[in-house]
Motif scaffolding. Structure first.
Motif, PDB file in Angstrom:
ATOM      1  N   SER A   1     -81.402  11.788  54.355  1.00 54.50           N
ATOM      2  CA  SER A   1     -82.796  11.339  54.361  1.00 54.50           C
ATOM      3  C   SER A   1     -83.123  10.991  53.074  1.00 54.50           C
ATOM      4  O   SER A   1     -82.906  11.433  52.136  1.00 54.50           O
ATOM      5  CB  SER A   1     -83.545  12.572  54.595  1.00 54.50           C
ATOM      6  OG  SER A   1     -84.876  12.070  54.660  1.00 54.50           O
ATOM      7  N   ALA A   2     -83.860   9.589  53.200  1.00 62.49           N
ATOM      8  CA  ALA A   2     -84.161   8.915  51.957  1.00 62.49           C
ATOM      9  C   ALA A   2     -85.515   9.535  51.604  1.00 62.49           C
ATOM     10  O   ALA A   2     -85.752   9.337  50.419  1.00 62.49           O
ATOM     11  CB  ALA A   2     -84.320   7.377  52.601  1.00 62.49           C
ATOM     12  N   ASP A   3     -86.071  10.287  52.374  1.00 63.38           N
ATOM     13  CA  ASP A   3     -87.470  10.755  52.367  1.00 63.38           C
ATOM     14  C   ASP A   3     -87.752  12.123  52.960  1.00 63.38           C
ATOM     15  O   ASP A   3     -88.193  12.056  54.080  1.00 63.38           O
ATOM     16  CB  ASP A   3     -88.805   9.536  52.577  1.00 63.38           C
ATOM     17  CG  ASP A   3     -89.967  10.245  52.157  1.00 63.38           C
ATOM     18  OD1 ASP A   3     -90.263  11.282  51.824  1.00 63.38           O
ATOM     19  OD2 ASP A   3     -90.737   9.160  52.153  1.00 63.38           O
ATOM     20  N   LEU A   4     -87.309  13.062  52.123  1.00 63.72           N
ATOM     21  CA  LEU A   4     -87.331  14.301  52.840  1.00 63.72           C
ATOM     22  C   LEU A   4     -88.652  14.853  53.461  1.00 63.72           C
ATOM     23  O   LEU A   4     -88.975  15.394  54.489  1.00 63.72           O
ATOM     24  CB  LEU A   4     -86.981  15.491  51.963  1.00 63.72           C
ATOM     25  CG  LEU A   4     -85.388  15.794  51.622  1.00 63.72           C
ATOM     26  CD1 LEU A   4     -85.256  16.857  50.522  1.00 63.72           C
ATOM     27  CD2 LEU A   4     -84.724  16.012  52.935  1.00 63.72           C
ATOM     28  N   GLU A   5     -89.622  14.721  52.341  1.00 64.55           N
ATOM     29  CA  GLU A   5     -91.119  15.106  52.767  1.00 64.55           C
ATOM     30  C   GLU A   5     -91.667  14.409  54.201  1.00 64.55           C
ATOM     31  O   GLU A   5     -92.196  14.898  55.045  1.00 64.55           O
ATOM     32  CB  GLU A   5     -91.907  14.893  51.692  1.00 64.55           C
ATOM     33  CG  GLU A   5     -91.854  15.844  50.494  1.00 64.55           C
ATOM     34  CD  GLU A   5     -90.581  15.284  49.639  1.00 64.55           C
ATOM     35  OE1 GLU A   5     -90.041  14.228  49.683  1.00 64.55           O
ATOM     36  OE2 GLU A   5     -90.373  15.964  48.657  1.00 64.55           O
ATOM     37  N   HIS A   6     -91.348  13.010  54.191  1.00 70.45           N
ATOM     38  CA  HIS A   6     -91.678  12.219  55.337  1.00 70.45           C
ATOM     39  C   HIS A   6     -90.916  12.634  56.579  1.00 70.45           C
ATOM     40  O   HIS A   6     -91.545  12.766  57.853  1.00 70.45           O
ATOM     41  CB  HIS A   6     -91.634  10.604  55.036  1.00 70.45           C
ATOM     42  CG  HIS A   6     -91.842   9.857  56.129  1.00 70.45           C
ATOM     43  ND1 HIS A   6     -93.334   9.646  56.486  1.00 70.45           N
ATOM     44  CD2 HIS A   6     -91.117   8.956  57.003  1.00 70.45           C
ATOM     45  CE1 HIS A   6     -93.128   8.715  57.661  1.00 70.45           C
ATOM     46  NE2 HIS A   6     -91.695   8.440  57.973  1.00 70.45           N
ATOM     47  N   GLU A   7     -89.794  12.900  56.440  1.00 69.14           N
ATOM     48  CA  GLU A   7     -88.944  13.031  57.650  1.00 69.14           C
ATOM     49  C   GLU A   7     -89.260  14.708  58.201  1.00 69.14           C
ATOM     50  O   GLU A   7     -89.278  14.722  59.455  1.00 69.14           O
ATOM     51  CB  GLU A   7     -87.485  13.211  57.385  1.00 69.14           C
ATOM     52  CG  GLU A   7     -86.692  11.954  57.014  1.00 69.14           C
ATOM     53  CD  GLU A   7     -86.633  10.997  58.282  1.00 69.14           C
ATOM     54  OE1 GLU A   7     -86.695  11.436  59.344  1.00 69.14           O
ATOM     55  OE2 GLU A   7     -86.247   9.731  57.840  1.00 69.14           O
ATOM     56  N   ILE A   8     -89.544  15.502  57.301  1.00 77.45           N
ATOM     57  CA  ILE A   8     -89.926  16.965  57.758  1.00 77.45           C
ATOM     58  C   ILE A   8     -91.362  16.725  58.491  1.00 77.45           C
ATOM     59  O   ILE A   8     -91.421  17.341  59.521  1.00 77.45           O
ATOM     60  CB  ILE A   8     -89.992  18.036  56.600  1.00 77.45           C
ATOM     61  CG1 ILE A   8     -88.573  18.213  56.087  1.00 77.45           C
ATOM     62  CG2 ILE A   8     -90.685  19.126  56.941  1.00 77.45           C
ATOM     63  CD1 ILE A   8     -88.544  19.047  54.501  1.00 77.45           C
ATOM     64  N   ALA A   9     -92.238  16.073  57.934  1.00 81.08           N
ATOM     65  CA  ALA A   9     -93.604  15.919  58.474  1.00 81.08           C
ATOM     66  C   ALA A   9     -93.470  15.283  59.904  1.00 81.08           C
ATOM     67  O   ALA A   9     -93.803  15.797  60.670  1.00 81.08           O
ATOM     68  CB  ALA A   9     -94.418  14.979  57.543  1.00 81.08           C
ATOM     69  N   GLU A  10     -92.590  14.461  60.007  1.00 85.89           N
ATOM     70  CA  GLU A  10     -92.093  13.773  61.260  1.00 85.89           C
ATOM     71  C   GLU A  10     -91.471  14.522  62.476  1.00 85.89           C
ATOM     72  O   GLU A  10     -92.136  14.784  63.465  1.00 85.89           O
ATOM     73  CB  GLU A  10     -91.553  12.610  61.178  1.00 85.89           C
ATOM     74  CG  GLU A  10     -92.220  11.253  60.785  1.00 85.89           C
ATOM     75  CD  GLU A  10     -91.640   9.907  60.756  1.00 85.89           C
ATOM     76  OE1 GLU A  10     -90.253   9.968  61.604  1.00 85.89           O
ATOM     77  OE2 GLU A  10     -91.970   8.698  60.623  1.00 85.89           O
ATOM     78  N   LEU A  11     -90.719  15.547  61.940  1.00 82.79           N
ATOM     79  CA  LEU A  11     -90.043  16.226  62.705  1.00 82.79           C
ATOM     80  C   LEU A  11     -91.124  17.327  63.072  1.00 82.79           C
ATOM     81  O   LEU A  11     -91.253  17.979  64.549  1.00 82.79           O
ATOM     82  CB  LEU A  11     -88.663  16.882  62.212  1.00 82.79           C
ATOM     83  CG  LEU A  11     -87.625  15.687  62.059  1.00 82.79           C
ATOM     84  CD1 LEU A  11     -86.400  16.494  61.245  1.00 82.79           C
ATOM     85  CD2 LEU A  11     -87.165  15.492  63.535  1.00 82.79           C
ATOM     86  N   ARG A  12     -91.837  17.806  62.271  1.00 81.75           N
ATOM     87  CA  ARG A  12     -92.858  18.999  62.560  1.00 81.75           C
ATOM     88  C   ARG A  12     -93.768  18.592  63.633  1.00 81.75           C
ATOM     89  O   ARG A  12     -94.052  19.369  64.521  1.00 81.75           O
ATOM     90  CB  ARG A  12     -93.519  19.421  61.372  1.00 81.75           C
ATOM     91  CG  ARG A  12     -92.266  20.421  60.506  1.00 81.75           C
ATOM     92  CD  ARG A  12     -93.111  20.863  59.022  1.00 81.75           C
ATOM     93  NE  ARG A  12     -93.779  22.099  59.690  1.00 81.75           N
ATOM     94  CZ  ARG A  12     -94.574  22.648  58.731  1.00 81.75           C
ATOM     95  NH1 ARG A  12     -94.549  22.367  57.533  1.00 81.75           N
ATOM     96  NH2 ARG A  12     -95.197  23.756  59.004  1.00 81.75           N
TER      97      ARG A  12
END
Length: 135
Positions: free
Chosen positions: A82-93
């Motif tokens: 992932s290039a942006d962990l925080e963003h990807e986590i928020a999207e997956l949540r």
């Protein structure tokens, strides 16, 4: 996101390494102990670049022991870069995934930050920050 590696839960790291080496995988690093997660880890790759991570318990109360008792040696998670962990986590949540282990450095991955999420139908996912260009 692209697949970084497939994680396998194994009881005995050395014995599992022999099996994967017989399948054409070669070690691509030293065995690493992750004391925070109570596991030892070693990475392997095949000639096409497919990476696997063998994850074995350091002790009987390791979180991975429950998986091994239930499933034996078996695939455990898929790791995505992932290039942006925080963003990807928020999207997956937002899509119903549950954050089961928050962002933390992964000793076996050179300190790259990782997080674990669980999704019904997909199982356990690991997100790993993309390596810096200097790696």
């Amino acid at each position: 996101m692209r697949i970084d590696h497939i994680g396998y839960a194994v009881q005995d790291l050395a014995a599992a390494a022999e099996k994967f080496e017989a399948l054409g995988y070669r070690s691509c690093g030293e065995e690493t102990e992750d004391l925070g997660r109570k596991v030892k880890i070693r990475f392997f790759s095949d000639t096409s670049g497919v990476m696997i991570e063998l994850v074995a318990p350091l002790q009987d109360d390791s979180p991975i022991m429950g998986w091994i008792r239930k499933n034996g040696n078996s695939p455990y998670h898929i790791c995505y870069e992932s290039a942006d962990l925080e963003h990807e986590i928020a999207e997956l949540r937002q899509k119903g995934f549950i954050l089961v282990h928050p962002i933390a450095p992964a000793p076996a991955m050179g300190g790259r930050r990782v997080a674990f999420l669980y999704g019904t139908g997909t199982g356990l996912l690991e997100l790993a920050e993309s390596p810096s260009p200097s790696r």
